[in-house]
Design a protein around this motif. Structure first.
Motif, mmCIF file in Angstrom:
data_model
loop_
_atom_site.group_PDB
_atom_site.id
_atom_site.type_symbol
_atom_site.label_atom_id
_atom_site.label_comp_id
_atom_site.label_asym_id
_atom_site.label_seq_id
_atom_site.Cartn_x
_atom_site.Cartn_y
_atom_site.Cartn_z
ATOM 1 N N GLN A 134 -20.604 -25.048 39.763
ATOM 2 C CA GLN A 134 -19.527 -24.134 39.387
ATOM 3 C C GLN A 134 -18.169 -24.761 39.672
ATOM 4 O O GLN A 134 -17.234 -24.627 38.884
ATOM 5 N N ARG A 135 -18.066 -25.455 40.789
ATOM 6 C CA ARG A 135 -16.804 -26.129 41.108
ATOM 7 C C ARG A 135 -16.476 -27.180 40.049
ATOM 8 O O ARG A 135 -15.335 -27.289 39.600
ATOM 9 N N TYR A 136 -17.482 -27.941 39.627
ATOM 10 C CA TYR A 136 -17.247 -28.943 38.586
ATOM 11 C C TYR A 136 -16.834 -28.299 37.272
ATOM 12 O O TYR A 136 -15.996 -28.830 36.544
ATOM 13 N N LEU A 137 -17.416 -27.147 36.949
ATOM 14 C CA LEU A 137 -17.041 -26.443 35.720
ATOM 15 C C LEU A 137 -15.589 -25.988 35.781
ATOM 16 O O LEU A 137 -14.849 -26.070 34.800
ATOM 17 N N ARG A 138 -15.173 -25.477 36.951
ATOM 18 C CA ARG A 138 -13.789 -25.015 37.093
ATOM 19 C C ARG A 138 -12.810 -26.184 37.085
ATOM 20 O O ARG A 138 -11.786 -26.138 36.404
ATOM 21 N N LYS A 139 -13.125 -27.231 37.834
ATOM 22 C CA LYS A 139 -12.211 -28.368 37.944
ATOM 23 C C LYS A 139 -12.152 -29.169 36.652
ATOM 24 O O LYS A 139 -11.159 -29.840 36.370
ATOM 25 N N GLY A 140 -13.226 -29.133 35.856
ATOM 26 C CA GLY A 140 -13.264 -29.893 34.619
ATOM 27 C C GLY A 140 -12.426 -29.296 33.510
ATOM 28 O O GLY A 140 -12.195 -29.941 32.492
ATOM 29 N N ARG A 141 -11.974 -28.052 33.702
ATOM 30 C CA ARG A 141 -11.146 -27.362 32.711
ATOM 31 C C ARG A 141 -11.827 -27.308 31.337
ATOM 32 O O ARG A 141 -11.200 -27.531 30.308
ATOM 33 N N TYR A 142 -13.122 -27.015 31.327
ATOM 34 C CA TYR A 142 -13.840 -26.899 30.061
ATOM 35 C C TYR A 142 -13.492 -25.603 29.354
ATOM 36 O O TYR A 142 -13.585 -25.503 28.135
ATOM 37 N N ALA A 143 -13.119 -24.587 30.135
ATOM 38 C CA ALA A 143 -12.719 -23.301 29.569
ATOM 39 C C ALA A 143 -11.784 -22.624 30.559
ATOM 40 O O ALA A 143 -11.737 -22.984 31.734
ATOM 41 N N ASP A 144 -11.029 -21.639 30.059
ATOM 42 C CA ASP A 144 -10.118 -20.912 30.940
ATOM 43 C C ASP A 144 -10.884 -20.067 31.947
ATOM 44 O O ASP A 144 -10.472 -19.916 33.092
ATOM 45 N N ARG A 145 -11.996 -19.497 31.491
ATOM 46 C CA ARG A 145 -12.783 -18.619 32.363
ATOM 47 C C ARG A 145 -14.232 -19.074 32.361
ATOM 48 O O ARG A 145 -14.763 -19.468 31.319
ATOM 49 N N ILE A 146 -14.857 -19.000 33.512
ATOM 50 C CA ILE A 146 -16.263 -19.383 33.667
ATOM 51 C C ILE A 146 -17.022 -18.153 34.162
ATOM 52 O O ILE A 146 -16.668 -17.571 35.187
ATOM 53 N N GLY A 147 -18.062 -17.773 33.442
ATOM 54 C CA GLY A 147 -18.854 -16.608 33.839
ATOM 55 C C GLY A 147 -19.665 -16.880 35.093
ATOM 56 O O GLY A 147 -19.927 -18.025 35.473
ATOM 57 N N ALA A 148 -20.086 -15.799 35.747
ATOM 58 C CA ALA A 148 -20.828 -15.922 36.999
ATOM 59 C C ALA A 148 -22.197 -16.567 36.780
ATOM 60 O O ALA A 148 -22.677 -17.321 37.630
ATOM 61 N N GLY A 149 -22.824 -16.293 35.643
ATOM 62 C CA GLY A 149 -24.151 -16.828 35.391
ATOM 63 C C GLY A 149 -24.150 -18.201 34.748
ATOM 64 O O GLY A 149 -25.203 -18.838 34.636
ATOM 65 N N ALA A 150 -22.989 -18.680 34.344
ATOM 66 C CA ALA A 150 -22.930 -19.967 33.640
ATOM 67 C C ALA A 150 -23.372 -21.115 34.528
ATOM 68 O O ALA A 150 -24.143 -21.982 34.108
ATOM 69 N N ALA A 151 -22.907 -21.124 35.757
ATOM 70 C CA ALA A 151 -23.256 -22.213 36.673
ATOM 71 C C ALA A 151 -24.734 -22.163 37.034
ATOM 72 O O ALA A 151 -25.385 -23.209 37.146
ATOM 73 N N VAL A 152 -25.276 -20.960 37.192
ATOM 74 C CA VAL A 152 -26.694 -20.818 37.525
ATOM 75 C C VAL A 152 -27.556 -21.340 36.382
ATOM 76 O O VAL A 152 -28.516 -22.097 36.586
ATOM 77 N N TYR A 153 -27.192 -20.974 35.168
ATOM 78 C CA TYR A 153 -27.948 -21.400 33.989
ATOM 79 C C TYR A 153 -27.881 -22.911 33.813
ATOM 80 O O TYR A 153 -28.908 -23.566 33.606
ATOM 81 N N LEU A 154 -26.677 -23.458 33.905
ATOM 82 C CA LEU A 154 -26.500 -24.899 33.744
ATOM 83 C C LEU A 154 -27.247 -25.665 34.825
ATOM 84 O O LEU A 154 -27.873 -26.696 34.552
ATOM 85 N N THR A 155 -27.219 -25.167 36.054
ATOM 86 C CA THR A 155 -27.920 -25.824 37.153
ATOM 87 C C THR A 155 -29.426 -25.817 36.924
ATOM 88 O O THR A 155 -30.106 -26.815 37.172
ATOM 89 N N ALA A 156 -29.952 -24.707 36.435
ATOM 90 C CA ALA A 156 -31.386 -24.629 36.163
ATOM 91 C C ALA A 156 -31.793 -25.595 35.057
ATOM 92 O O ALA A 156 -32.839 -26.259 35.136
ATOM 93 N N VAL A 157 -30.954 -25.711 34.030
ATOM 94 C CA VAL A 157 -31.241 -26.648 32.935
ATOM 95 C C VAL A 157 -31.217 -28.084 33.444
ATOM 96 O O VAL A 157 -32.106 -28.882 33.124
ATOM 97 N N LEU A 158 -30.212 -28.420 34.243
ATOM 98 C CA LEU A 158 -30.128 -29.780 34.795
ATOM 99 C C LEU A 158 -31.324 -30.103 35.674
ATOM 100 O O LEU A 158 -31.883 -31.205 35.607
#
Length: 101
Positions: free
Chosen positions: A38-62
């Motif tokens: 989630q920190r990488y998603l926020r610091k990477g500036r991929y989007a203005d807002r990051i949903g709560a489940g986005a990091a969980v989903y991405l982590t599970a996929v990785l």
């Protein structure tokens, strides 16, 4: 009221002891760190807002992708009679797999 219980779920003294924190990785049942992703998603500036489940989903996929590649690479290492995975084994594993290629 004997024992000085003040209602609620019980306990001595009636105070509310703090629970031990549980990480989001543990809640999701995965090994990879959700907070770091989630920190990488926020610091990477991929989007203005990051949903709560986005990091969980991405982590599970990785985690799933890494486990697949490590398993296939381990098989390639065994085929070459080696105990350690080297980059060549990863390349062979990815190239020989139908879904990853």
């Amino acid at each position: 009221m004997a024992g000085g219980a003040k209602g609620g779920k019980g306990g001595i003294g009636g105070s509310n002891p703090k629970k031990a924190p549980v990480s989001r990785s543990t809640k999701a049942g995965i090994t990879f760190p959700v907070g770091r992703i989630q920190r990488y998603l926020r610091k990477g500036r991929y989007a203005d807002r990051i949903g709560a489940g986005a990091a969980v989903y991405l982590t599970a996929v990785l985690e799933y992708l890494v486990s697949e590649i490590v398993e296939l690479s381990g098989n390639a290492a065994q085929d070459n009679k080696k105990k350690r995975i080297i980059p060549r084994h990863i390349q062979l594993a990815v190239r020989n797999d139908e879904e990853l290629n």
